[in-house]
Write an enzyme that holds these catalytic residues in place. Structure first.
Site, mmCIF file in Angstrom:
data_model
loop_
_atom_site.group_PDB
_atom_site.id
_atom_site.type_symbol
_atom_site.label_atom_id
_atom_site.label_comp_id
_atom_site.label_asym_id
_atom_site.label_seq_id
_atom_site.Cartn_x
_atom_site.Cartn_y
_atom_site.Cartn_z
ATOM 1 N N ILE A 13 0.817 -1.216 0.000
ATOM 2 C CA ILE A 13 0.000 0.000 0.000
ATOM 3 C C ILE A 13 0.855 1.273 0.000
ATOM 4 O O ILE A 13 0.397 2.326 -0.445
ATOM 5 C CB ILE A 13 -1.004 -0.025 1.178
ATOM 6 C CG1 ILE A 13 -2.191 0.899 0.886
ATOM 7 C CG2 ILE A 13 -0.327 0.322 2.499
ATOM 8 C CD1 ILE A 13 -3.368 0.701 1.823
ATOM 9 N N ASN A 26 -2.283 2.219 15.669
ATOM 10 C CA ASN A 26 -2.710 1.955 17.051
ATOM 11 C C ASN A 26 -3.062 3.293 17.686
ATOM 12 O O ASN A 26 -2.826 4.348 17.089
ATOM 13 C CB ASN A 26 -1.629 1.207 17.847
ATOM 14 C CG ASN A 26 -0.340 1.979 17.938
ATOM 15 O OD1 ASN A 26 -0.298 3.077 18.493
ATOM 16 N ND2 ASN A 26 0.730 1.437 17.378
ATOM 17 N N GLY A 34 4.033 -3.932 11.122
ATOM 18 C CA GLY A 34 3.079 -4.187 10.039
ATOM 19 C C GLY A 34 2.981 -3.043 9.048
ATOM 20 O O GLY A 34 3.971 -2.397 8.703
ATOM 21 N N ASP A 36 1.644 -0.188 9.433
ATOM 22 C CA ASP A 36 1.935 1.081 10.110
ATOM 23 C C ASP A 36 3.432 1.403 9.999
ATOM 24 O O ASP A 36 3.830 2.516 9.585
ATOM 25 C CB ASP A 36 1.510 0.929 11.582
ATOM 26 C CG ASP A 36 1.425 2.228 12.343
ATOM 27 O OD1 ASP A 36 1.593 3.307 11.735
ATOM 28 O OD2 ASP A 36 1.180 2.172 13.570
ATOM 29 N N SER A 119 -6.867 -4.626 11.051
ATOM 30 C CA SER A 119 -6.998 -5.511 12.230
ATOM 31 C C SER A 119 -6.655 -6.977 11.987
ATOM 32 O O SER A 119 -6.664 -7.765 12.945
ATOM 33 C CB SER A 119 -8.401 -5.449 12.865
ATOM 34 O OG SER A 119 -8.524 -4.334 13.716
ATOM 35 N N TYR A 123 -3.460 -7.471 15.224
ATOM 36 C CA TYR A 123 -4.667 -7.391 16.064
ATOM 37 C C TYR A 123 -5.541 -8.640 16.001
ATOM 38 O O TYR A 123 -6.531 -8.745 16.729
ATOM 39 C CB TYR A 123 -5.467 -6.130 15.730
ATOM 40 C CG TYR A 123 -4.918 -4.862 16.377
ATOM 41 C CD1 TYR A 123 -3.787 -4.894 17.196
ATOM 42 C CD2 TYR A 123 -5.534 -3.630 16.181
ATOM 43 C CE1 TYR A 123 -3.285 -3.730 17.794
ATOM 44 C CE2 TYR A 123 -5.049 -2.464 16.778
ATOM 45 C CZ TYR A 123 -3.927 -2.519 17.579
ATOM 46 O OH TYR A 123 -3.443 -1.367 18.170
HETATM 47 N N1 AR6 Z 1 0.750 -3.053 2.345
HETATM 48 C C1 AR6 Z 1 -0.453 -3.635 2.491
HETATM 49 N N2 AR6 Z 1 -0.772 -4.446 3.523
HETATM 50 C C2 AR6 Z 1 0.191 -4.679 4.442
HETATM 51 C C3 AR6 Z 1 1.484 -4.112 4.364
HETATM 52 C C4 AR6 Z 1 1.753 -3.261 3.255
HETATM 53 N N3 AR6 Z 1 2.949 -2.672 3.088
HETATM 54 N N4 AR6 Z 1 2.206 -4.539 5.434
HETATM 55 C C5 AR6 Z 1 1.403 -5.363 6.150
HETATM 56 N N5 AR6 Z 1 0.191 -5.456 5.552
HETATM 57 P P1 AR6 Z 1 -1.157 -5.062 10.704
HETATM 58 P P2 AR6 Z 1 -3.441 -4.578 12.516
HETATM 59 C C6 AR6 Z 1 -1.008 -6.218 5.958
HETATM 60 O O1 AR6 Z 1 -0.523 -5.980 11.699
HETATM 61 O O2 AR6 Z 1 -3.777 -6.028 12.550
HETATM 62 C C7 AR6 Z 1 0.901 -2.262 14.106
HETATM 63 O O3 AR6 Z 1 2.018 -2.505 14.899
HETATM 64 C C8 AR6 Z 1 -0.846 -7.365 6.909
HETATM 65 O O4 AR6 Z 1 -0.393 -8.525 6.210
HETATM 66 O O5 AR6 Z 1 -0.295 -4.106 9.988
HETATM 67 O O6 AR6 Z 1 -4.551 -3.586 12.327
HETATM 68 C C9 AR6 Z 1 0.134 -1.026 14.558
HETATM 69 O O7 AR6 Z 1 0.988 -0.030 15.093
HETATM 70 C C10 AR6 Z 1 -2.282 -7.536 7.410
HETATM 71 O O8 AR6 Z 1 -3.053 -8.272 6.465
HETATM 72 O O9 AR6 Z 1 -2.348 -4.188 11.388
HETATM 73 C C11 AR6 Z 1 -0.798 -1.574 15.593
HETATM 74 O O10 AR6 Z 1 -0.173 -1.679 16.858
HETATM 75 C C12 AR6 Z 1 -2.807 -6.108 7.426
HETATM 76 O O11 AR6 Z 1 -1.862 -5.335 6.670
HETATM 77 C C13 AR6 Z 1 -1.122 -2.957 15.085
HETATM 78 O O12 AR6 Z 1 -0.030 -3.340 14.263
HETATM 79 C C14 AR6 Z 1 -2.950 -5.503 8.808
HETATM 80 O O13 AR6 Z 1 -1.921 -6.000 9.658
HETATM 81 C C15 AR6 Z 1 -2.367 -2.960 14.234
HETATM 82 O O14 AR6 Z 1 -2.696 -4.268 13.876
#
Ligand code: AR6
Length: 175
Positions: A13, A26, A34, A36, A119, A123
């Site tokens: 993204i 968060n 992730g 973020d 999430s 999460y």
């Molecule tokens: N592009 C698209 N999707 C992605 C990318 C990317 N570059 N990188 C990861 N994903 P997560 P959450 C996907 O963990 O569950 C963070 O530490 C990943 O595979 O990023 O909402 C924040 O600071 C998954 O399918 O977010 C919070 O503390 C999706 O993005 C916490 O994680 C969401 O995974 C939030 O957790």
């Protein structure tokens, strides 16, 4: 009928050109792992500096910043629910993230947006369930907002893309 303004794709993204990309943040809005972490790395330190001015953001809410060094013009930081088994209001909070993102688009006159799967990483939200909620909210927004030109959901793996494609087919059957 299938809405052609909704695009499901696999990718990163941080590379997407749009009026806004959504960050799965968060409550501190100060970065993390992730998606973020990836967004903050790609946007550069200006994004964190702007986020520091915003204060905390509760789950189910969203805040908008500039895109800084990203190809996207803005970042909408949405805080999803932590999955706790499904009976703690997770569905309502997740749906609200999508609605808040669309109302920020309306307020700022934005036409194109890209979402990650909020999430479903750290999460722990089961992706089949999260996909249904995300797509239900996106399709509802597309119906009520003629100003929406394109909504892209950017999935990070082929498996996640497949889950979203199946969920879309169930909600929006094509002949
Ligand atoms: N592009 C698209 N999707 C992605 C990318 C990317 N570059 N990188 C990861 N994903 P997560 P959450 C996907 O963990 O569950 C963070 O530490 C990943 O595979 O990023 O909402 C924040 O600071 C998954 O399918 O977010 C919070 O503390 C999706 O993005 C916490 O994680 C969401 O995974 C939030 O957790």
């Amino acid at each position: 009928m299938s809405d052609e303004r909704l695009v499901l794709t696999r990718g990163d993204i941080t590379q997407v050109q749009a009026d806004a990309i959504v960050n799965a943040a968060n409550s501190t809005l100060l970065g993390g792992g992730g998606v973020d972490g990836a967004i903050h790395r790609a946007a550069g330190p200006g994004l964190l500096a702007e986020c520091r001015t915003l204060g905390r953001c509760p789950p189910g809410e969203a805040r908008i910043t500039g895109g800084h060094a990203l190809p996207a013009k803005h970042v909408i930081h949405a805080v999803g629910p932590v999955w706790q088994g499904g009976s703690s209001g997770e569905e309502t909070v997740l749906a609200r993230c999508y609605r808040r993102a669309f109302s920020l688009m309306e307020q700022h006159g934005l036409g194109t947006i890209a979402f990650p799967s909020i999430s479903t990483g750290a999460y722990g939200y089961p992706i089949e369930r999260a996909a249904r909620i995300a797509l239900r909210e996106i399709l509802a927004a597309l119906q009520r907002m003629p100003t929406l030109q394109r909504v892209t959901v950017v999935l990070f793996s082929d498996r996640d893309l497949d889950v979203y494609q199946r969920a879309r087919q169930a909600l929006e059957p094509t002949p």
